[in-house]
Write a protein that holds these residues in place. Structure first.
Motif, PDB file in Angstrom:
ATOM      1  N   MET A   1       0.803  -1.222   0.000  1.00 20.49           N
ATOM      2  CA  MET A   1       0.000   0.000   0.000  1.00 20.49           C
ATOM      3  C   MET A   1       0.838   1.274   0.000  1.00 20.49           C
ATOM      4  N   PHE A   2       2.148   1.167   0.239  1.00 15.10           N
ATOM      5  CA  PHE A   2       2.986   2.360   0.076  1.00 15.10           C
ATOM      6  C   PHE A   2       3.098   2.697  -1.403  1.00 15.10           C
ATOM      7  N   HIS A   3       2.909   1.685  -2.276  1.00 12.26           N
ATOM      8  CA  HIS A   3       2.992   1.864  -3.719  1.00 12.26           C
ATOM      9  C   HIS A   3       1.653   2.398  -4.214  1.00 12.26           C
ATOM     10  N   ILE A   4       1.695   3.241  -5.224  1.00  8.41           N
ATOM     11  CA  ILE A   4       0.474   3.924  -5.668  1.00  8.41           C
ATOM     12  C   ILE A   4      -0.595   2.937  -6.122  1.00  8.41           C
ATOM     13  N   THR A   5      -0.201   1.806  -6.715  1.00 10.11           N
ATOM     14  CA  THR A   5      -1.189   0.819  -7.153  1.00 10.11           C
ATOM     15  C   THR A   5      -1.872   0.161  -5.964  1.00 10.11           C
ATOM     16  N   GLY A   6      -1.086  -0.290  -4.981  1.00  8.72           N
ATOM     17  CA  GLY A   6      -1.666  -0.876  -3.790  1.00  8.72           C
ATOM     18  C   GLY A   6      -2.507   0.126  -3.018  1.00  8.72           C
ATOM     19  N   MET A   7      -2.068   1.375  -2.999  1.00  8.30           N
ATOM     20  CA  MET A   7      -2.806   2.422  -2.310  1.00  8.30           C
ATOM     21  C   MET A   7      -4.211   2.567  -2.892  1.00  8.30           C
ATOM     22  N   GLN A   8      -4.303   2.514  -4.212  1.00  8.63           N
ATOM     23  CA  GLN A   8      -5.608   2.701  -4.850  1.00  8.63           C
ATOM     24  C   GLN A   8      -6.485   1.453  -4.750  1.00  8.63           C
ATOM     25  N   TYR A   9      -5.912   0.275  -5.083  1.00  9.43           N
ATOM     26  CA  TYR A   9      -6.734  -0.920  -5.232  1.00  9.43           C
ATOM     27  C   TYR A   9      -6.894  -1.719  -3.943  1.00  9.43           C
ATOM     28  N   CYS A  10      -5.994  -1.541  -2.979  1.00 10.46           N
ATOM     29  CA  CYS A  10      -6.088  -2.278  -1.719  1.00 10.46           C
ATOM     30  C   CYS A  10      -6.518  -1.395  -0.558  1.00 10.46           C
ATOM     31  N   LEU A  11      -6.692  -0.109  -0.804  1.00 14.15           N
ATOM     32  CA  LEU A  11      -7.014   0.818   0.284  1.00 14.15           C
ATOM     33  C   LEU A  11      -8.194   1.711  -0.088  1.00 14.15           C
ATOM     34  N   HIS A  12      -7.962   2.643  -1.024  1.00 12.87           N
ATOM     35  CA  HIS A  12      -8.984   3.654  -1.295  1.00 12.87           C
ATOM     36  C   HIS A  12     -10.231   3.105  -1.984  1.00 12.87           C
ATOM     37  N   SER A  13     -10.047   2.309  -3.050  1.00 10.51           N
ATOM     38  CA  SER A  13     -11.227   1.813  -3.777  1.00 10.51           C
ATOM     39  C   SER A  13     -12.111   0.910  -2.923  1.00 10.51           C
ATOM     40  N   PRO A  14     -11.538  -0.040  -2.160  1.00  9.60           N
ATOM     41  CA  PRO A  14     -12.411  -0.846  -1.293  1.00  9.60           C
ATOM     42  C   PRO A  14     -13.154  -0.021  -0.241  1.00  9.60           C
ATOM     43  N   ILE A  15     -12.505   1.015   0.286  1.00 13.80           N
ATOM     44  CA  ILE A  15     -13.191   1.868   1.259  1.00 13.80           C
ATOM     45  C   ILE A  15     -14.327   2.624   0.593  1.00 13.80           C
ATOM     46  N   TRP A  16     -14.087   3.131  -0.600  1.00 14.22           N
ATOM     47  CA  TRP A  16     -15.135   3.848  -1.332  1.00 14.22           C
ATOM     48  C   TRP A  16     -16.349   2.947  -1.559  1.00 14.22           C
ATOM     49  N   GLY A  17     -16.102   1.705  -1.977  1.00 15.15           N
ATOM     50  CA  GLY A  17     -17.205   0.838  -2.345  1.00 15.15           C
ATOM     51  C   GLY A  17     -17.722  -0.056  -1.238  1.00 15.15           C
ATOM     52  N   GLY A  18     -17.014  -0.124  -0.116  1.00 15.75           N
ATOM     53  CA  GLY A  18     -17.447  -0.987   0.982  1.00 15.75           C
ATOM     54  C   GLY A  18     -17.033  -2.428   0.836  1.00 15.75           C
TER      55      GLY A  18
END
Length: 583
Positions: free
Chosen positions: A276-293
């Motif tokens: 998740m320090f990497h921009i890809t992990g940050m988006q797909y393993c952190l932000h997107s799941p939080i956005w969508g639940g």
């Protein structure tokens, strides 16, 4: 909050032209552009925790964290940052650990405090970490216990005015089952030992659980969409890593777009193993799941047997990864015991997926691997393969609102399909410039047709259908298992070795990693015959991130130089390519 001294690159994002070739193949289920909310990233967690308070946000070795728990702990951390650590709006806070529930909570706690997250690669050592303290002028760092000594050592070597004032330390075991895991969830023994380690803390460090237990309520959340949210660092052809200015709005674009593109929803289960320090992990393993639940099944490090067990046990539906992970998983002797039938969306990038592996995935498991392309500067994807119509070893098509072109790197004239040129990117997710580096920011952008395009430095071509393919690099960069290694940074670190007179970093082929790092070293006169290649490699291993240090060292009497005295690295690279090319 973005300060004027940062020379922020501002622009008005215009719609992509309606006549680009890829629009003929645009998924009919998706809009071509996104309408973004006028809210912060923190608000995504606030909404999701209200909608699905008891739903699993995270599963970490069998322990479950609900969205409401994640929100409560993030708010408690924000209160501690503001009340105890003195963090104010726009301050930069370092985040230095592997994937774990604390990473997610800390990230959103920093955002809740109206501060800026500076993610740091946990493979970095003390020498590298110093730059992440001094350059963003961070006064607070949050790290895992195994990295606290590196953070403290780096801090001690800096002048007093540049040092951190607070170090908050967590153990991975604090987020695990206190009495051990069910065998189906248990990490392998070596990983378990690392996760449950409890090294002594540096003097003055604060324990994570103590900070959360303070229970300080945070002040009002005031961050706006165009305030700075995250400052990920990227290296380049020269100098030290540069911070990329990303606002809540630039990150929000791919947060929402990534979920829509991959058919994600609140019933999706994501395997969170890309760091998740990497921009890809940050988006797909952190932000997107939080956005969508969606629920995230987190892995702190890659292990193919653990991944296979977790996919099977928790019915993982979405997995964004790098191809080497899939290659490794398919090579497991236990593949016949793993149930991959739940997987609905498999995507990734960083390296091309071998055709034979992609064909096996499709024939044996019915899965199409959708490759994508993006950079730290573009908050992950600017291009992606439509899941309905992917192409192999292809970057995909420009995603929502992105105008991407292939141009002549010198004249900047757009080239027709099939011709190779530089990939340029204009879109809502493009960063606002480099942190306090106006010269680098200016060099990174060009204006075409009244729009500002980011120069990727990658060479590629576009086919007749508007799909993009990468062919080479303008920038001098090594791609080791999806990790970008910039030779100038490794050379600068090697020059700190007391016996190294000169060094040049090139790539060498690697059967597993694709490319690996090789150092051509000229030793100081007194060291010749005394220092071995293995000693240089071991020194580098102790002072550099694991993906970055040279795996191969070759001694030379001198490095080839041009008339102006510059090292002719290309000559050394060509010689290496000839040496390792198949006969």
């Amino acid at each position: 909050m973005v300060a004027a001294t940062q020379s922020v690159h501002q622009e008005t994002v215009l719609p992509a032209p309606a006549d680009r070739p890829h629009h003929k193949f645009w998924p009919k289920r998706l809009p071509r552009t996104l309408t973004l909310p006028e809210t912060s990233l923190w608000f995504n967690l606030e909404v999701t925790s209200t909608r699905y308070p008891a739903k699993d946000a995270i599963i970490f070795f069998g322990r479950r964290f609900s969205f409401s728990q994640v929100r409560r702990e993030a708010e408690a951390l924000a209160g501690w940052l503001q009340r105890e650590a003195g963090v104010q709006r726009g301050d930069r806070v370092l985040l230095y650990m592997q994937n774990c529930p604390q990473y997610m909570i800390a990230f959103y706690g920093i955002l809740r405090a109206d501060a800026v997250v500076v993610p740091v690669n946990p493979m970095n050592r003390a020498e590298e970490f110093k730059h992440y303290i001094s350059d963003p002028e961070a006064k607070v760092a949050i790290c895992s216990a195994d990295l606290a000594a590196h953070a403290a050592a780096a801090n001690a070597e800096l002048p007093e005015p540049q040092r951190l004032r607070h170090l908050l330390v967590t153990r991975y075991a604090e987020a695990m089952q206190p009495n051990g895991e069910d065998p189906a969830d248990a990490p392998p023994p070596a990983m378990a030992e690392w996760l449950r380690a409890d090294p002594p803390l540096p003097a003055g460090a604060v324990r994570w659980l103590d900070a959360i237990a303070c229970g300080h309520p945070p002040g009002p959340h005031t961050a706006q969409p165009d305030d700075l949210a995250v400052l990920p660092y990227t290296s380049g052809t020269t100098g030290l890593p540069k911070g990329c200015l990303h606002t809540h709005r630039t990150v929000m674009h791919n947060t929402i777009g990534g979920g829509l593109w991959g058919h994600a929803c609140a019933d999706s289960v994501t395997l969170g193993v890309v760091p998740m320090f990497h921009i890809t992990g940050m988006q797909y393993c952190l932000h997107s799941p939080i956005w969508g639940g969606a629920t995230m099944v987190l892995m702190p490090r890659w292990d193919r047997e653990l991944a296979g067990r977790l996919i099977s046990r928790y019915k993982v539906t979405h997995w964004t990864c790098i191809p080497t992970m899939i290659i490794d998983l398919l090579g497991s002797p236990n593949m016949d015991k793993f149930d991959l039938s739940s997987l609905a969306y498999l995507s990734g990038g960083g390296a091309a997926m071998p055709q034979a592996v992609a064909e096996r995935l499709h024939q044996q498991y019915g899965l199409l691997f959708a490759e994508g392309y993006g950079l730290t500067e573009t908050a992950a994807p600017s291009h992606a393969n439509p899941p309905e119509r992917p192409k192999l070893q292809c970057l995909g098509i420009p995603i929502f609102g992105v105008d991407s072109r292939i141009v002549d790197p010198v004249t900047l004239h757009e080239l027709p399909p099939g011709e190779i040129g530089e990939i340029l990117i204009h879109g809502p997710q493009v960063f606002k410039g480099y942190w306090r580096n106006p010269e680098a920011t200016k060099a990174a952008f060009v204006e075409i047709d009244g729009k500002s395009f980011f120069r990727s430095g990658d060479l590629g071509r576009m086919d007749e259908e508007g799909y993009f393919f990468i062919t080479d690099r303008l920038k001098r960069m090594i791609n080791a298992s999806g990790f970008k290694v910039w030779p100038a940074e490794v050379e600068a670190l090697l020059y700190k070795h007391p016996d190294v007179q000169e060094a040049c970093i090139i790539s060498t082929r690697d059967a597993y990693r694709g490319e690996s790092v090789k150092a051509i070293v000229v030793l100081k006169e007194a060291a010749r015959g005394r220092v071995t290649e293995e000693q240089i490699i071991e020194w580098a291993r102790q002072h550099m991130a694991a993906y970055k240090y040279p795996r191969v060292v070759e001694f030379a009497d001198a490095l080839p130089k041009s008339g102006s005295g510059k090292v002719m690295w290309r000559q050394l690279q060509d010689r290496e390519n000839e040496r390792v090319s198949p006969t």
